[in-house]
Design a protein around this motif. Structure first.
Motif, PDB file in Angstrom:
ATOM      1  N   ASP A   6       0.840  -1.278  -0.024  1.00 39.32           N
ATOM      2  CA  ASP A   6       0.039  -0.032   0.106  1.00 39.32           C
ATOM      3  C   ASP A   6       0.875   1.080   0.023  1.00 39.32           C
ATOM      4  O   ASP A   6       0.376   2.250  -0.465  1.00 39.32           O
ATOM      5  CB  ASP A   6      -0.945  -0.105   1.414  1.00 39.32           C
ATOM      6  CG  ASP A   6      -1.763  -1.216   1.073  1.00 39.32           C
ATOM      7  OD1 ASP A   6      -2.718  -1.137   0.318  1.00 39.32           O
ATOM      8  OD2 ASP A   6      -1.816  -1.903   2.203  1.00 39.32           O
ATOM      9  N   LYS A  26       6.047   8.685  -9.583  1.00 40.93           N
ATOM     10  CA  LYS A  26       4.972   8.458 -10.858  1.00 40.93           C
ATOM     11  C   LYS A  26       5.207   6.847 -11.478  1.00 40.93           C
ATOM     12  O   LYS A  26       4.394   6.303 -11.733  1.00 40.93           O
ATOM     13  CB  LYS A  26       4.909   9.470 -11.749  1.00 40.93           C
ATOM     14  CG  LYS A  26       4.463  10.856 -11.360  1.00 40.93           C
ATOM     15  CD  LYS A  26       4.560  12.002 -12.363  1.00 40.93           C
ATOM     16  CE  LYS A  26       3.892  13.103 -11.863  1.00 40.93           C
ATOM     17  NZ  LYS A  26       4.005  14.093 -12.859  1.00 40.93           N
ATOM     18  N   GLU A  31       4.019   4.487  -9.365  1.00 43.04           N
ATOM     19  CA  GLU A  31       2.283   4.534  -9.472  1.00 43.04           C
ATOM     20  C   GLU A  31       2.102   3.516 -10.830  1.00 43.04           C
ATOM     21  O   GLU A  31       0.994   2.890 -10.773  1.00 43.04           O
ATOM     22  CB  GLU A  31       1.818   5.867  -9.701  1.00 43.04           C
ATOM     23  CG  GLU A  31       0.417   5.961  -9.469  1.00 43.04           C
ATOM     24  CD  GLU A  31      -0.207   7.135  -9.723  1.00 43.04           C
ATOM     25  OE1 GLU A  31      -1.088   7.537  -8.949  1.00 43.04           O
ATOM     26  OE2 GLU A  31       0.385   8.095 -10.247  1.00 43.04           O
ATOM     27  N   SER A  45       0.565   3.436  -5.633  1.00 42.28           N
ATOM     28  CA  SER A  45      -0.119   4.930  -5.750  1.00 42.28           C
ATOM     29  C   SER A  45       0.593   5.813  -4.408  1.00 42.28           C
ATOM     30  O   SER A  45       0.370   6.974  -4.529  1.00 42.28           O
ATOM     31  CB  SER A  45      -1.466   5.150  -5.965  1.00 42.28           C
ATOM     32  OG  SER A  45      -2.125   4.423  -4.838  1.00 42.28           O
ATOM     33  N   ASN A  46       1.006   5.054  -3.579  1.00 45.33           N
ATOM     34  CA  ASN A  46       1.655   5.951  -2.350  1.00 45.33           C
ATOM     35  C   ASN A  46       2.929   5.650  -2.040  1.00 45.33           C
ATOM     36  O   ASN A  46       3.309   4.455  -1.764  1.00 45.33           O
ATOM     37  CB  ASN A  46       0.844   5.529  -1.285  1.00 45.33           C
ATOM     38  CG  ASN A  46      -1.088   5.863  -1.256  1.00 45.33           C
ATOM     39  OD1 ASN A  46      -1.202   7.173  -1.579  1.00 45.33           O
ATOM     40  ND2 ASN A  46      -1.647   4.798  -1.178  1.00 45.33           N
ATOM     41  N   ARG A  87       0.841  10.898  -3.143  1.00 44.06           N
ATOM     42  CA  ARG A  87      -0.227  10.181  -3.042  1.00 44.06           C
ATOM     43  C   ARG A  87      -1.127  10.356  -4.305  1.00 44.06           C
ATOM     44  O   ARG A  87      -1.917  11.265  -4.374  1.00 44.06           O
ATOM     45  CB  ARG A  87      -0.909  10.706  -1.631  1.00 44.06           C
ATOM     46  CG  ARG A  87      -0.350  10.430  -0.458  1.00 44.06           C
ATOM     47  CD  ARG A  87      -1.031  11.276   0.554  1.00 44.06           C
ATOM     48  NE  ARG A  87      -0.950  12.687   0.358  1.00 44.06           N
ATOM     49  CZ  ARG A  87      -1.749  13.545   0.996  1.00 44.06           C
ATOM     50  NH1 ARG A  87      -2.387  13.106   2.065  1.00 44.06           N
ATOM     51  NH2 ARG A  87      -1.749  15.068   0.606  1.00 44.06           N
ATOM     52  N   SER A  88      -1.347   9.324  -4.976  1.00 43.04           N
ATOM     53  CA  SER A  88      -2.402   9.074  -6.115  1.00 43.04           C
ATOM     54  C   SER A  88      -2.312  10.520  -7.045  1.00 43.04           C
ATOM     55  O   SER A  88      -3.333  10.985  -7.148  1.00 43.04           O
ATOM     56  CB  SER A  88      -3.728   8.792  -5.546  1.00 43.04           C
ATOM     57  OG  SER A  88      -3.675   7.762  -4.694  1.00 43.04           O
ATOM     58  N   GLY A  89      -1.255  10.718  -7.445  1.00 44.21           N
ATOM     59  CA  GLY A  89      -0.954  11.826  -8.244  1.00 44.21           C
ATOM     60  C   GLY A  89      -0.960  13.289  -7.834  1.00 44.21           C
ATOM     61  O   GLY A  89      -0.243  14.122  -8.399  1.00 44.21           O
TER      62      GLY A  89
END
Length: 315
Positions: A178, A206, A209, A214-215, A229-231
């Protein structure tokens, strides 16, 4: 809720010297210590010293060094019920040299850490029902780490991967993480990006990701870190200290991240807290003896005028 750590448990043989010997050269050092170490044990100790419940799943030899390491973990408040005593391998050992700049080199002999098997993980997880976070690294067999991550996901636990050391990393572990917390060497090993500044750190995040994580927290040592965090990303500035020993700084950081996530803080707040803990750690000698307690962290913050949500909640 508490935190479960799966990872290595070692004896650290730590030599201090002004300068590293060159290949084939003999130099006189300044001092030597025999300390408790191993990335798993260091991270579990960090969690315990920060006043959070923690269990460790690991392996030591059926020898005097294993006895001492288990005693040390118990003294620091780590639950050692799931530590395996190997009759096949001796306790793992790390030979560490630290020079006058506080940088270190390590030779790790994994020993009993290689005897922590997937069956051991499965037996332990049958009896773990009160953990909400799993923290893992890569100093035990890859299959063992991945099985722990799979079982943790099945139980609904948040999985934090500290992908260290670089030599032990497997890309497959990213599938179950995660959050990941790589440093410059580990990032370069995993995705071929040399993180030298904020721009390259964001590019690395990135890339992770795109690989399914994504984190991330991309650590840049004395240049701070980038939380992604997610972008969305945020830069965390470094805390300037006079370093004495960088061994275990990343482990103290990882333990602090796990504490914050377990307590419900977001990744930025977790990184701010971990940044403080890691900075204080490098001012002290010993991978575990140098990890600060929560009271020491509070005192350090008061002295430096530092604040973060995690610390405000524990006053």
């Amino acid at each position: 809720m508490c935190i479960t750590v799966v990872g290595s448990i070692n004896t650290d043989v730590v030599a201090l010297t002004d300068d590293y010997p060159q290949r084939g050269e003999t130099r006189f050092g300044n001092s030597i210590d025999y300390l408790s170490g191993g990335k798993g044990a260091n991270q579990a100790t960090s969690v315990a010293k920060l006043s959070k419940g923690v269990k460790i799943i690991g392996a030591v030899g059926n020898d005097l060094y294993g006895d001492r390491l288990i005693d040390s973990l118990n003294e620091n408040g780590v639950s050692t019920h799931f530590i395996k005593r190997s009759n096949t391998f001796s306790t793992g050992t790390a030979i560490i040299t630290i020079d006058q700049t506080a940088e270190n080199t390590m030779l790790v002999l994994k020993g009993a850490n290689d005897d922590l098997l997937t069956d051991d993980i499965e037996k332990a997880f049958e009896n773990i029902n009160d953990s909400d976070v799993l923290l893992v690294q890569m100093e035990v067999p890859q299959d063992t780490v991945i099985r722990a991550m799979q079982l943790a996901k099945h139980k609904g636990m948040q999985v934090i991967l500290d992908p260290a050391p670089a030599e032990g990393i497997t890309v497959k572990a990213l599938e179950y993480a995660d959050v990941i917390t790589p440093n410059r060497q580990e990032t370069n090993h995993l995705i071929g990006i040399d993180v030298t500044n904020i721009e390259t750190a964001v590019s690395a995040a990135k890339a992770f990701e795109n690989m399914g994580v994504s984190n991330s927290i991309i650590k840049m040592a004395d240049k701070g870190s980038v939380v992604y965090r997610s972008g969305h990303w945020e830069y965390i500035e470094p805390i300037n200290v006079q370093p004495l020993d960088t061994v275990g700084a990343g482990d103290a950081f990882a333990g602090a991240i796990a504490c914050s996530i377990s307590d419900g803080y977001d990744l930025v707040e977790a990184a701010k807290f971990a940044n403080i803990v890691g900075a204080l750690k490098v001012t002290k000698l010993g991978a575990q003896t140098g990890i600060p307690t929560l009271n020491e962290v509070h005192a350090f913050c008061e002295e430096r005028g530092l604040t973060c949500s995690q610390l405000e909640a524990t006053r």
